[in-house]
Design an enzyme around this catalytic site. Structure first.
Site, mmCIF file in Angstrom:
data_model
loop_
_atom_site.group_PDB
_atom_site.id
_atom_site.type_symbol
_atom_site.label_atom_id
_atom_site.label_comp_id
_atom_site.label_asym_id
_atom_site.label_seq_id
_atom_site.Cartn_x
_atom_site.Cartn_y
_atom_site.Cartn_z
ATOM 1 N N GLU A 25 0.864 -1.187 0.000
ATOM 2 C CA GLU A 25 0.000 0.000 0.000
ATOM 3 C C GLU A 25 0.892 1.225 0.000
ATOM 4 O O GLU A 25 1.967 1.221 0.617
ATOM 5 C CB GLU A 25 -0.907 0.016 1.237
ATOM 6 C CG GLU A 25 -1.746 1.297 1.308
ATOM 7 C CD GLU A 25 -2.842 1.273 2.364
ATOM 8 O OE1 GLU A 25 -2.759 0.485 3.304
ATOM 9 O OE2 GLU A 25 -3.785 2.079 2.215
ATOM 10 N N CYS A 50 -6.478 0.949 2.817
ATOM 11 C CA CYS A 50 -7.480 2.020 2.826
ATOM 12 C C CYS A 50 -7.393 2.947 1.627
ATOM 13 O O CYS A 50 -8.366 3.648 1.339
ATOM 14 C CB CYS A 50 -7.353 2.826 4.106
ATOM 15 S SG CYS A 50 -7.850 1.917 5.567
ATOM 16 N N ASN A 84 -11.933 -3.236 0.206
ATOM 17 C CA ASN A 84 -10.797 -3.499 1.091
ATOM 18 C C ASN A 84 -11.279 -3.936 2.461
ATOM 19 O O ASN A 84 -11.505 -5.105 2.702
ATOM 20 C CB ASN A 84 -9.889 -2.272 1.197
ATOM 21 C CG ASN A 84 -8.830 -2.452 2.276
ATOM 22 O OD1 ASN A 84 -8.178 -3.494 2.308
ATOM 23 N ND2 ASN A 84 -8.683 -1.492 3.167
ATOM 24 N N GLU A 85 -11.471 -2.971 3.339
ATOM 25 C CA GLU A 85 -11.825 -3.346 4.712
ATOM 26 C C GLU A 85 -13.243 -2.834 4.954
ATOM 27 O O GLU A 85 -13.489 -2.103 5.903
ATOM 28 C CB GLU A 85 -10.828 -2.685 5.666
ATOM 29 C CG GLU A 85 -10.529 -3.476 6.889
ATOM 30 C CD GLU A 85 -9.431 -2.825 7.721
ATOM 31 O OE1 GLU A 85 -9.536 -1.618 8.015
ATOM 32 O OE2 GLU A 85 -8.476 -3.524 8.090
HETATM 33 O O1 AHR Z 1 -2.210 -1.580 6.767
HETATM 34 C C1 AHR Z 1 -2.677 -0.354 7.178
HETATM 35 C C2 AHR Z 1 -4.183 -0.250 7.085
HETATM 36 O O2 AHR Z 1 -4.798 -1.139 7.962
HETATM 37 C C3 AHR Z 1 -4.774 -0.611 5.771
HETATM 38 O O3 AHR Z 1 -4.724 0.431 4.886
HETATM 39 C C4 AHR Z 1 -6.187 -0.947 6.115
HETATM 40 O O4 AHR Z 1 -6.749 -1.890 5.248
HETATM 41 C C5 AHR Z 1 -6.116 -1.416 7.535
HETATM 42 O O5 AHR Z 1 -6.987 -0.741 8.337
#
Ligand code: AHR
Length: 678
Positions: free
Chosen positions: A67, A265, A396-397
């Site tokens: 990321e 994120c 993603n999350e």
């Molecule tokens: O790895 C850091 C962050 O942790 C990522 O962007 C997210 O997916 C998670 O909350």
């Protein structure tokens, strides 16, 4: 003089001394034998059976999560050295400073040609009135300075437009005192009132961690500038405008099974307008529309207002990097939801069409023939062959029923057209709780291909949950441990990348490996952090402008990946899986290709443990093996730029007799036994 009290009595003293020595040696030998016997009696047995294959291990089992956080991409692996090269940051001259005796108000103007160049509208107009450096110069501070290496050649390039009298551009690297440590000139620039690209390469005479870039103008005249760029030539595979070789090498050394990208994120964005849109990251660099990085203002304690995504590392480059290091590419796409910790903006279900189309087009971009529109984009970028995409993440999350609704629309459309692509779905932010249960149950019911679980937890949690997957259903959805790391303190509270965390992860990973029948993939997160530009700790690999080092967690990840094997085998103590009894955790695999058995054992206590691996079944062990140990007496031990190899695995030859391998598990250690099978 008094060293031997009987020294002068007829040779006798010599005999007496020898006698005493003999007695002493005998006593030591007896004591040693007794100790060995006691140890042998106390030695606990680990039963391993290479004939009992429990599950196949996926080729992509151990991968990496990339990321652009902590200046991992811009200012990190993307080797561009000029910050804000196209003046598109919120503050158009952020990173730049000007100086000059002949400078007059209006000699530097930021112009906007939005109508003709929507994606890269701004450029800088420079009016030069002099002919010396002191008359007018522009300095760029780089991303926390510019790392410069003595003897290395640097490629400068710029888009320019000029009319009227010629302006000559001088470019140079300077150290902190202003001394020039490398310089070039751009002569014979076109005067045709069109945008042209100019370039010059020059060598640096010194190594400097935080240099600056300066350009000055020999006029008089007026020149427009855009995409002011400087790259070192020692990029990964020497690609022009490419990636930092030392950082890619750290990944290549891990031989990862997959690269998950671009997050994280940043996939979601702070709001939908700043979400990651892969189509904006491919094609000519100057047409890749910059977006603010959502980590820019995420944490008040680590504000990073100059953090933007220029997408020089875009989807093509991600696919290419994965291919270069032999890893499967695993892109994650926005599912019509912005970060739920931020705005939580949602795309209306009726408006989800373009988002789904982006996913379909991505499959075409990766795998389509060069006759297809997106396959042609890939080919035009230099890769006519497909990238062999196999999996795609949707969201993603993300969490909640709103995620499930959107995921369902994506799934229907994608499976109808591309049943061959496995879909990865989110199970939210946490590995337990209502949010997790809602998604996990629904996703399993829908027979989702792969469920992405995230856990950022204490080392204690990792140890206590090493058996998390022992009772997971093997027949349904597979698990992707897509983001995890043991946190010693909390993201904003000074987490450490220390041995304690690494050992907790290693212990937990015995559980992932043991359960490879259901856990198909895993990746630590985040991957990279810049020492002067991070937002989140801990991280797997730390960099500054010139150096890179792996944390103890990096070596744990690497050891798992390099000792992946092909099949999980049975490993038991007292007929039970080894998951925390006596502070020991263990898993075992065989590699059917190399005909080897690989046993991993983690000792998280401060005591040495005596174990013996007892190999059952019909196979015989080779006489020689390899013993790899990662350990320290100090759980707090970390690696650093000054001592990058403080905690690194040490390899030793292992002699094997019969089918029993005695092991002394050092305190706080991760031990790998690798031995051939006959
Ligand atoms: O790895 C850091 C962050 O942790 C990522 O962007 C997210 O997916 C998670 O909350």
């Amino acid at each position: 003089m008094y060293s031997g009290i009987h020294a002068d009595i007829n040779g006798q003293p010599r005999n007496i001394t020898m006698r005493i020595k003999q007695i002493a040696y005998t006593i030591i030998a007896i004591l040693t034998l007794m100790q060995v016997k006691v140890m042998a009696q106390n030695m606990k047995t680990i039963d391993v059976n290479p004939d009992k294959l429990i599950a196949a291990i996926q080729l992509e089992m151990w991968g990496v999560f990339f990321e652009d956080i902590n200046m991992g991409a811009d200012g990190g692996i993307y080797a561009e050295l000029i910050k804000n090269r196209s003046f598109e940051f919120y503050k158009p001259l952020m990173g730049w400073k000007h100086k000059g005796d002949k400078y007059q108000e209006g000699d530097l103007l930021v112009l906007n040609r939005k109508d003709s160049k929507e994606k890269n509208p701004r450029y800088l107009r420079v009016t030069s009135r002099g002919s010396k450096r002191e008359d007018l110069n522009l300095t760029n501070e780089g991303f926390r300075g510019i790392g410069v290496k003595k003897g290395l050649t640097y490629d400068f390039s710029v888009f320019y437009k000029q009319r009227g009298p010629q302006v000559k551009i001088h470019v140079e690297l300077i150290d902190s005192t202003g001394k020039v440590i490398g310089a070039g000139e751009l002569n014979d620039l076109n005067n045709d009132n069109n945008w042209n690209k100019g370039s010059v390469s020059f060598k640096a005479d010194e190594t400097v961690l935080k240099a600056k870039f300066r350009m000055w103008f020999e006029g008089p005249g007026q020149i427009d500038l855009d995409m002011i760029s400087l790259f070192p030539q020692d990029t990964w595979k020497n690609r022009k405008g490419g990636l930092r070789a030392d950082m890619v090498q750290m990944l290549a050394d891990m031989k990862p099974g997959f690269v998950r990208f671009p997050g994280g994120c940043i996939v979601e964005g702070h709001d939908l307008s700043t979400r990651y849109q892969w189509k904006k990251t491919v094609g000519p660099l100057e047409d890749r529309e910059l977006v603010v990085n959502r980590w820019n203002t995420e944490f008040a304690h680590r504000l990073t207002p100059d953090y933007f995504q220029t997408f020089g590392l875009g989807f093509f480059e991600y696919f290419q990097m994965a291919e270069d290091i032999g890893a499967e590419a695993l892109p994650i796409l926005n599912c019509g939801m912005a970060c739920q910790y931020n705005t939580a903006e949602l795309v209306e279900l009726d408006d989800l069409g373009p988002y789904i189309q982006d996913a379909l087009d991505l499959i075409e971009f990766a795998n389509g023939s060069i006759e297809t529109p997106w396959g042609k984009v890939r080919a035009d970028m230099g890769h006519p062959e497909p990238f062999h995409l196999k999996k795609l993440g949707i969201g993603n999350e993300n969490w909640g029923p709103q995620y499930l609704e959107r995921l369902a629309l994506f799934t229907t459309a994608l499976k109808a057209k591309h049943p061959e692509i496995k879909l990865v779905a989110s199970s939210g932010t946490d590995p337990v709780g209502e949010r997790f249960d809602l998604l996990n149950n629904a996703l399993r019911k829908a027979n989702t291909d792969i469920i992405d679980e995230h856990y950022y937890r204490s080392p204690k949690w990792f140890l206590e949950n090493a058996n998390r997957y022992d009772n997971y259903d093997r027949s349904g959805s597979k698990v992707f441990a897509g983001e995890y790391a043991a946190h010693s303190a909390g993201v904003t509270k000074g987490n450490k990348s220390n041995l304690e965390c690494a050992l907790a992860e290693a212990a937990f990973m015995t559980g992932l490996e043991r359960n490879a029948a259901v856990v198909n993939m895993a990746s630590y997160a985040p991957l990279f952090a810049h020492a002067d530009g991070w937002q989140w700790t801990p991280d797997l690999i730390w960099v500054d402008n010139l150096n890179v080092y792996g944390t103890p967690s990096y070596y744990v990840q690497k050891l798992y990946s390099l000792n992946k094997g092909t099949n999980v085998i049975s490993i038991l103590a007292d007929n039970k899986v080894i998951s925390g009894q006596d502070s020991v955790y263990a898993s075992a695999v065989v590699d059917q290709a190399t005909k080897e058995m690989i046993v991993k054992v983690v000792n998280v206590s401060n005591e040495e443990k005596a174990y013996a691996i007892n190999v059952q079944g019909g196979k015989k062990l080779a006489a020689k093996g390899l013993l790899t140990i990662l350990n320290s007496a100090n759980l707090d031990a970390e690696n650093s730029f000054e001592n990058a190899i403080n905690i690194t695995p040490k390899e030793n030859k292992l002699s094997v007799k019969g089918n029993r391998i005695p092991l002394r598990l050092k305190p706080y250690s991760f031990t790998i036994v690798r031995v051939g099978l006959k």
